[in-house]
Motif scaffolding. Structure first.
Motif, mmCIF file in Angstrom:
data_model
loop_
_atom_site.group_PDB
_atom_site.id
_atom_site.type_symbol
_atom_site.label_atom_id
_atom_site.label_comp_id
_atom_site.label_asym_id
_atom_site.label_seq_id
_atom_site.Cartn_x
_atom_site.Cartn_y
_atom_site.Cartn_z
ATOM 1 N N ARG A 1 -1.797 4.066 11.413
ATOM 2 C CA ARG A 1 -2.726 3.411 10.485
ATOM 3 C C ARG A 1 -3.409 2.222 11.155
ATOM 4 O O ARG A 1 -4.628 2.035 11.032
ATOM 5 N N ASN A 2 -2.637 1.428 11.878
ATOM 6 C CA ASN A 2 -3.224 0.276 12.568
ATOM 7 C C ASN A 2 -4.196 0.716 13.657
ATOM 8 O O ASN A 2 -5.262 0.124 13.833
ATOM 9 N N ASP B 1 3.700 1.902 10.841
ATOM 10 C CA ASP B 1 2.298 1.532 10.616
ATOM 11 C C ASP B 1 1.445 1.725 11.864
ATOM 12 O O ASP B 1 0.283 1.318 11.903
ATOM 13 N N ASP C 1 3.047 5.585 7.767
ATOM 14 C CA ASP C 1 2.373 5.048 6.581
ATOM 15 C C ASP C 1 0.864 5.249 6.742
ATOM 16 O O ASP C 1 0.105 4.302 6.981
#
Length: 405
Positions: free
Chosen positions: A105-106, A102, A16
């Motif tokens: 992205r994190n 994620d 993502d």
């Protein structure tokens, strides 16, 4: 293994993350079985014969390249990729991990929002169906995560643990990976002493395939023992005589002694056992040696059957087993001879020694329980198995540390 890598690549394709991601699968050559599995699930083009295969992902923002480096060593593969990378961030994930969607992205968000050079994410086990998997997950994904949280709060940094981390490119390209067995630990110490900082993020970044049986559990931890010890002593001069902040030196000293502690524990047991052995008459000494060999030989063959280090492993196993047998020497003598009593002078402060050993087990088990409650990375059933089998785990963990020393 091939199917696992297909799943790993899919978790990276499905990240993502809006920006472009180039995924590189680093292999020795295209004869690797994992390459066939990837080619079977994706349309592909061999861009450079014998060197580069590009898989179709169906997404313009995702590129998957299988790179044949020509070497088996992990550090050579990683350095090969770093030398041919031109981007701001590099995410490192082992093939036996499945990334959370994620994760990248994190990681990029943390690096964009701080001055850190890398961010190490938390890992969890894919399965805890066997005893070895429970032990591996309990140590690596429960207890160790509690220590990581404590180190982040105390020192503001942690070590890179080999996978599930996102870095800025420049520090990795400058310092590179070494040929140390635990190249992640070696790089961590180098980065710390050079003024770089890796922070910890408590969010789960990946799910890992943990060791399926006790033999592989011991093998994995013996590698870590050998690698951590090598990395620690290689950096020790800079720790004492370099210009790094005191907090950085303290962190390396704390982290570096981890696999040395079991050696000192085994040495204490050796002194304890030799004390009794020296006081025994010849018949009990003979019995102790015979019983020790009868235990150490099959145990070593079971754990090291496919290894060329059986002789040294046998010595290490005997180093740990013999003192325990010697301590039980009078009981063995009574069992064999029928004489239930043989007088021997007790080890100095014997009751205190046994209390300390019981306390060591209690503190270790209590630390795991605290971590399990705080980290919440394991359900109660495997956690209960971990606690109940903790003394047996200590035996194999001590053995693996001695094998790797």
């Amino acid at each position: 293994e091939g199917d696992g890598l297909v799943d790993t690549v899919r978790t990276l394709i499905d990240q993502d993350y809006e920006d472009r991601i180039e995924i590189r699968v680093l292999v020795q050559n295209f004869g690797d079985s994992t390459v066939a599995a990837l080619k079977a699930t994706h349309p592909f083009t061999e861009v450079q014969t014998g060197e580069l295969i590009e898989l179709e992902t169906g997404l313009d923002s995702r590129t998957v390249r299988i790179v044949a480096v020509g070497h088996r060593a992990k550090h050579i593969k990683l350095n090969h990729a770093l030398d041919r990378t031109d981007c701001d961030f590099v995410a490192l994930l082992d093939a036996d991990h499945r990334a959370r969607l994620d994760w990248i992205r994190n990681g990029v968000g943390v690096l964009n929002g701080t001055s850190a050079d890398g961010v190490q994410f938390r890992k969890r086990a894919l399965s805890t169906g066997s005893l070895a998997q429970i032990w591996d997950a309990g140590l690596s994904h429960v207890a160790f995560e509690l220590f990581n949280r404590a180190l982040q709060r105390s020192f503001g940094r942690v070590s890179f643990t080999g996978s599930t981390a996102v870095f800025r490119l420049d520090p990795l390209r400058t310092h590179k990976f070494s040929g140390c067995i635990t190249e992640d630990t070696f790089l961590s110490y180098t980065l710390m002493l050079s003024g770089h900082r890796i922070v910890y993020d408590h969010r789960v970044g990946s799910f890992e395939e943990v060791t399926p049986n006790i033999q592989s559990f011991v093998f994995r931890r013996r590698r870590w023992s050998a690698g951590h010890t090598h990395a620690f002593f290689s950096h020790l001069p800079n720790v004492f005589f370099g210009r790094a902040p005191l907090s950085t030196r303290a962190l390396i000293l704390f982290n570096g002694q981890f696999f040395l502690t079991p050696v000192f524990i085994a040495l204490f047991f050796l002194i304890h056992g030799l004390y009794y052995f020296a006081l025994y008459p010849l018949e009990i000494r003979t019995l102790v040696v015979g019983a020790s060999f009868a235990i150490a030989l099959p145990l070593t063959l079971w754990l090291s059957w496919r290894r060329s280090t059986k002789a040294t492993d046998l010595v290490a196993t005997a180093f740990m087993v013999t003192p325990q047998v010697a301590i039980a020497g009078t009981w063995l003598y009574g069992l064999v001879s029928g004489d239930p009593y043989y007088y021997i002078t007790s080890f100095p402060h014997e009751e205190l020694v046994w209390a300390a050993e019981a306390g060591f087990l209690a503190v270790g088990a209590a630390t795991f329980v605290l971590a399990a409650v705080h980290v919440r990375a394991m359900s109660w059933q495997p956690a209960l198995v971990f606690v109940l089998t903790f003394p047996l785990l200590i035996v194999f963990d001590l053995l693996s540390a001695l094998y790797g020393f």
